[in-house]
Write an enzyme that holds these catalytic residues in place. Structure first.
Site, PDB file in Angstrom:
ATOM      1  N   GLU A  80       0.820  -1.218   0.000  1.00 37.62           N
ATOM      2  CA  GLU A  80       0.000   0.000   0.000  1.00 37.62           C
ATOM      3  C   GLU A  80       0.854   1.268   0.000  1.00 37.62           C
ATOM      4  OE1 GLU A  80      -3.330   0.007   2.708  1.00 37.62           O
ATOM      5  OE2 GLU A  80      -3.426   2.197   2.724  1.00 37.62           O
ATOM      6  N   LYS A 258      -7.689  -0.645  11.273  1.00 36.96           N
ATOM      7  CA  LYS A 258      -7.058  -1.120  10.023  1.00 36.96           C
ATOM      8  C   LYS A 258      -5.827  -0.270   9.727  1.00 36.96           C
ATOM      9  CE  LYS A 258      -6.480  -1.459   5.345  1.00 36.96           C
ATOM     10  NZ  LYS A 258      -5.673  -0.629   4.459  1.00 36.96           N
ATOM     11  N   ASP A 274       4.190 -13.906  11.930  1.00 38.45           N
ATOM     12  CA  ASP A 274       2.883 -14.354  11.460  1.00 38.45           C
ATOM     13  C   ASP A 274       1.885 -13.186  11.523  1.00 38.45           C
ATOM     14  OD1 ASP A 274       0.352 -15.505  11.273  1.00 38.45           O
ATOM     15  OD2 ASP A 274       0.867 -17.276  12.429  1.00 38.45           O
ATOM     16  N   HIS A 372      -2.164  10.801  -1.112  1.00 36.90           N
ATOM     17  CA  HIS A 372      -2.246   9.652  -2.015  1.00 36.90           C
ATOM     18  C   HIS A 372      -2.008  10.098  -3.450  1.00 36.90           C
ATOM     19  CE1 HIS A 372      -3.292   6.071   0.143  1.00 36.90           C
ATOM     20  NE2 HIS A 372      -4.204   6.697   0.852  1.00 36.90           N
TER      21      HIS A 372
HETATM   22  C1  MEV Z   1      -6.104   3.207   4.770  1.00 32.43           C
HETATM   23  O1  MEV Z   1      -5.384   2.052   4.444  1.00 32.43           O
HETATM   24  C2  MEV Z   1      -6.095   3.448   6.270  1.00 32.43           C
HETATM   25  C3  MEV Z   1      -6.966   4.596   6.754  1.00 32.43           C
HETATM   26  O2  MEV Z   1      -8.307   4.411   6.288  1.00 32.43           O
HETATM   27  C4  MEV Z   1      -6.935   4.585   8.247  1.00 32.43           C
HETATM   28  C5  MEV Z   1      -7.918   5.522   8.915  1.00 32.43           C
HETATM   29  O3  MEV Z   1      -8.945   5.847   8.296  1.00 32.43           O
HETATM   30  O4  MEV Z   1      -7.642   5.867  10.088  1.00 32.43           O
HETATM   31  C6  MEV Z   1      -6.510   5.917   6.197  1.00 32.43           C
END
Ligand code: MEV
Length: 425
Positions: A80, A258, A274, A372
């Site tokens: 990513e 995430k 792992d 991005h």
């Molecule tokens: C993207 O991979 C992760 C984010 O969505 C985390 C977040 O929203 O805090 C940018």
């Protein structure tokens, strides 16, 4: 070792490797292990079944990390874009106030033995507790090396679980895994003590396996992020509001976590650990209160700066498994200067917090797409054939115009080169 390498992202790959080697003391062989993707067949063959190839992902280095006063260059494997840049941004912001303070629990993993078909579950639980020492010694006999390293079976916990199909007992075998992740050791011990537990309880042992909810192997980190780095008082307020949403809403908490795992997984992978074990542990831990919650927490201090904290289970090791077989994993550990599982866990917690604050900052102040799109523009410029010294001009032009696509990159490159030619004439 210093972890600040100004302009690392602007260097070409060879210059970048050189800078990382100079900052970390990695040798040419270490660099080859990190950057030469051609693993030997026997190494791959020894890792999984039916090998027909290998799959390469980029390994980048996050800069600026300071953990418990020590500079750490952090290897990250991820597909990513923006993850490594964001981790570095988080680290740089924390660094202003002394970096990350990190700490951890003991390195204890939990093995579960499930016992069913019990006549009297409560009596069975008491019987297990009475024979605790016998069970622990039998477990230790299965791993003399771990015991020699100072680890081994430490404690038993007996839980009675109600289920419509019948009451069952779950015996937790708590094993100090020291610097190993410990799944093999714990599974072997759980299988070895199961017949004894059957004798003690009169029940039937069904599952005998490690739990990935590693609540006895937690790492925490804390940092102060200066408000000046976060858009001042208003910026801090926006970030806090964004954090509050993750507390109020599991839909947001999932994305919040995430983002944290974007960083943690990338380091777990780079060190041959792992990722699924750490992911499963993190999400189960986030749900422990009965409500899925953020793994980090934030508040404002008396000066208006933002204090961030994280606690996360870190079932990782620095010995055993792929950590010692995969040359890039070994070199990654060396790059970080990490020699114990505890230290690795503390770096992971720090990276998770850095990743999270960088995401919250970008999301609540400018939106994430700006960064991005810049990275996307960079990729397009490189794909169009721009040399490292030409990339920034093309990226700036595409971002300013808001016109970011492959044909625009080629067009801008052609224009910039013809201008350069005219200038030379
Ligand atoms: C993207 O991979 C992760 C984010 O969505 C985390 C977040 O929203 O805090 C940018």
């Amino acid at each position: 070792m210093g972890s600040v390498i100004p302009g690392l992202y602007k260097k070409d790959p060879d210059a970048r490797k050189k800078a990382v080697a100079e900052a970390s003391g990695l040798t040419k062989d270490d660099l080859r292990a990190l950057f030469d993707p051609a693993l030997q067949d026997p190494v791959l063959e020894g890792m999984v079944e039916n090998v027909i190839g290998s799959f390469h992902l980029p390994l980048g280095v996050a800069t600026g990390f300071q953990v418990n006063g020590r500079d750490v260059l952090v290897p990250m494997v991820t597909e990513e874009p923006s993850v490594i840049a964001a981790a570095s941004k988080g680290a740089q912001m924390a660094r202003v106030r002394g970096g990350f303070t990190a700490w951890s629990t003991e390195q204890i993993m939990i093995g579960q033995v499930q016992l069913t078909d019990l006549k009297d579950p409560a009596k069975a639980a008491v019987a297990v507790n009475l024979k605790k020492d016998e069970v622990l010694s039998l477990a230790d006999e299965k791993d003399p090396l771990l015991v020699k390293a100072g680890g081994g079976a430490r404690e038993l916990e007996v839980r009675i679980l109600e289920h419509p199909a019948g009451t069952m007992l779950v015996v937790h075998l708590l094993v100090d895994c020291r610097d190993a992740m410990g799944a093999n050791a714990v599974n072997t011990m759980a299988e070895a003590v199961a017949p004894l537990l059957e004798d003690i309880t009169g029940g039937r042992a069904v599952l005998r396996i490690l739990s990935n909810l590693a609540t006895r192997r937690l790492s925490s980190a804390k940092a102060i992020f200066p408000k000046e780095e976060l858009g001042g008082d208003e910026g801090v307020s926006s970030i806090l509001k964004a954090f509050f949403l993750s507390q109020a809403d599991p839909y947001r908490a999932a994305t919040h976590n995430k983002g944290i795992m974007n960083g943690i997984d990338a380091v777990v992978l780079a060190t041959g650990n792992d990722t699924r074990a750490v992911e499963a542990g993190a999400h189960a831990y986030a749900s422990l209160s009965g409500r899925y919650s953020p793994l980090t927490s934030f508040h404002r201090d008396g000066k208006g700066d933002l204090i961030g904290e994280i606690t996360v289970p870190t079932a990782v090791g620095v010995v055993g498994g792929a950590t010692k077989v995969h040359p890039a994993a070994k070199a990654s550990l060396k790059l970080m200067g990490v020699t114990t599982a505890r230290e690795l866990g503390e770096v992971l917690a720090s990276v998770g917090l850095a990743q999270n604050i960088a995401a919250l900052r970008a999301l609540s102040l400018e939106g994430i797409q700006k960064g991005h799109m810049r990275l996307h523009a960079r990729n397009l410029a490189i794909q169009a054939g721009a040399r490292p010294d030409e990339v920034d001009v093309l990226v700036d032009a595409m971002v300013v115009d808001g016109d970011i696509n492959a044909s625009r990159a080629s067009e801008l490159l052609a224009t910039s080169r013809s201008r350069a030619t005219i200038k030379r004439i």
